[in-house]
Write an enzyme that holds these catalytic residues in place. Structure first.
Site, PDB file in Angstrom:
ATOM      1  CE  LYS A 121     -10.330  -5.144  -5.521  1.00 38.32           C
ATOM      2  NZ  LYS A 121      -9.914  -5.343  -3.974  1.00 38.32           N
ATOM      3  CG  ASP A 134     -14.429   1.497  -7.258  1.00 37.57           C
ATOM      4  OD1 ASP A 134     -13.462   0.518  -7.942  1.00 37.57           O
ATOM      5  OD2 ASP A 134     -14.466   1.707  -6.403  1.00 37.57           O
ATOM      6  CE1 TYR A 176     -13.838   0.277   2.074  1.00 38.32           C
ATOM      7  CE2 TYR A 176     -12.405  -0.955   0.300  1.00 38.32           C
ATOM      8  CZ  TYR A 176     -12.797  -0.391   1.519  1.00 38.32           C
ATOM      9  OH  TYR A 176     -11.489  -0.340   2.284  1.00 38.32           O
TER      10      TYR A 176
END
Ligand code: PMP
Length: 424
Positions: free
Chosen positions: A262, A234, A139
């Protein structure tokens, strides 16, 4: 039904601001939280939980760390956003390029989704090609091109992508299985001259945690380099977590572009993407690839990120995270064995997933055979025992520096009891 959830549902789709939070995959209604303190969260009725969600990864130093709170308080008094440069952006950028040698320059955005979306635009511009190769079960946020065979909520909710994504655009995203270098070779041969980039979570976290098989990331690097294709890591979840310098440092493979989110915002909304200057200088205003943001690099978020990264540089931090996480993994494996519940616990550093299956979980296909009903029962049993886990089988559990050995031991006592209860 919780009145709070009813009221929320009347005003927001599903009552939430992000899908998996609605507890649809585990049943029941979501718990409304009010306060967090280091390894703990407290619900609106004052009940305490040991928290392994960590806001889905950012809170590697726990909730409300005094140093992070102090930085935010101080900055809030000086101004939260100017829409003009501050030295704080340079300070946070310096901390990123120091840790990630593949990044000579970075651009700040406000979420992981923006980071990956922008990195893909840059890769397409830099190569003059359009096709994107993505890995099944990974994702990368909710940009149109990236919802094809995505993990996290798309996988949790069992939807094959998303309506609203134009077919013509989805056709430009080709997916291959995690860990399969031969599949990439085939795609590169079939779509020769059309592939712009390969994007990958170097350690998958969004189909639950899956480590890359030995040599696979290196194979991706070699194949992309040979074919003039950019490799995008990523590291929104893995950056600053699996190693100070992310998965690229842990596995010794340099991508062309890296995406962050994050932890880099220390609990405030920050994303970033970076790479060698020859690529990053193509981004506006140095170059023609447009990308902008009203709140990008705002001082409040920069201060939270700087404070968090500085805390991570205290000696022994990653060793402590590793020891706590290894203890949790071993304890969960032993508890499942003792209860006669088939389980596989995958872990890389301080991110782990207990899959309810007796077979190794190495990719999307093997992750999706895990027993999600059993996970739902485990999730509920752990909540009842004061431990807050991600409300889906296909997510990671995050250990923070606030999870002391005593807190891990308390978690394991709850897990032993919960697993015995759900084995019956
Ligand atoms: N990439 C990865 C690897 C992620 O885990 C996530 C979020 N879980 C994203 C991108 C998207 O980040 P955000 O939710 O901040 O948009």
């Amino acid at each position: 039904m919780d009145r709070r959830f009813e009221k929320a549902k009347a005003l927001m789709p599903g009552g939430v601001s992000s899908p998996v939070r609605a507890f649809g995959a585990v049943g029941g209604t979501p718990i409304f939280l009010e306060r967090g303190e280091r390894a703990f969260v407290y619900d609106a009725d004052g009940k305490e939980y040991i928290d392994f969600l960590g806001s889905w990864g950012p809170l590697i130093v726990g909730h409300s760390h005094p140093k992070v709170v102090e930085a935010i308080r101080d900055q809030a008094g000086k101004g939260t956003t100017f829409g003009a440069p501050t030295e704080l952006e340079t300070e946070l950028a310096r901390r990123i390029v120091d840790r990630f040698p593949a990044c000579e320059k970075v651009r700040f955005v406000s979420s992981g989704t923006e980071a990956t979306m922008s990195a893909i635009r840059l890769a397409r511009a830099a190569t003059g090609k359009s096709v994107l190769v993505k890995i099944e079960g990974c994702y990368h946020g909710h940009a149109d091109s990236l919802l094809v065979k995505a993990g996290s909520g798309v996988l949790t909710l069992g939807i094959p992508g998303s309506p609203g994504v134009p077919t013509d655009l989805a056709a430009l995203t080709v997916t291959i299985p995690f860990g399969d270098a031969a599949a990439l070779q085939c795609v590169l041969a079939e779509r020769a001259g059309h592939v712009a980039a390969v994007i990958v979570e170097p350690v998958a976290g969004n189909m639950g945690v899956v480590a890359p098989p030995e040599g696979w990331l290196k194979a991706l690097r070699d194949l992309t380099a040979e074919n003039g294709v950019l490799l995008i890591f990523d590291e929104v979840m893995t950056g600053f977590r699996v190693d100070r310098g992310g998965a690229q440092t842990l596995y010794g493979v340099e991508p062309d572009l890296s995406c962050f989110g994050k932890i880099v915002g220390g609990g405030l909304p920050v994303g970033a993407y970076g790479g060698k200057a020859k690529f990053m200088d193509q981004v506006a205003p140095s170059g023609p690839v447009y990308q902008a943001g009203t709140l990008s690099g705002n001082p409040l978020a920069m201060r939270a990120g700087i404070a968090t990264l500085d805390l991570l540089d205290e000696p022994g931090t990653y060793e402590k995270l590793e020891a706590a996480s290894a203890k949790l993994q071993a304890g969960l494996e032993a508890a499942a064995r003792a209860a006669g519940v088939p389980a596989v616990v995958n872990r890389v550093g301080s991110m782990l997933t207990a899959f309810f299956t007796d077979r190794p979980v190495t990719n999307y296909a093997s992750a999706t055979i895990a027993d999600t009903k059993r996970y739902a029962a485990f999730h509920r049993a752990m909540l009842d025992r004061g431990v807050y886990l991600a409300p889906s089988q296909f997510e990671a559990l995050f250990v923070s520096t606030a999870h002391s050995p005593a807190i891990i031991e308390r978690t394991l006592a709850a897990a032993r009891d919960a697993l015995q209860a759900i084995a019956r």
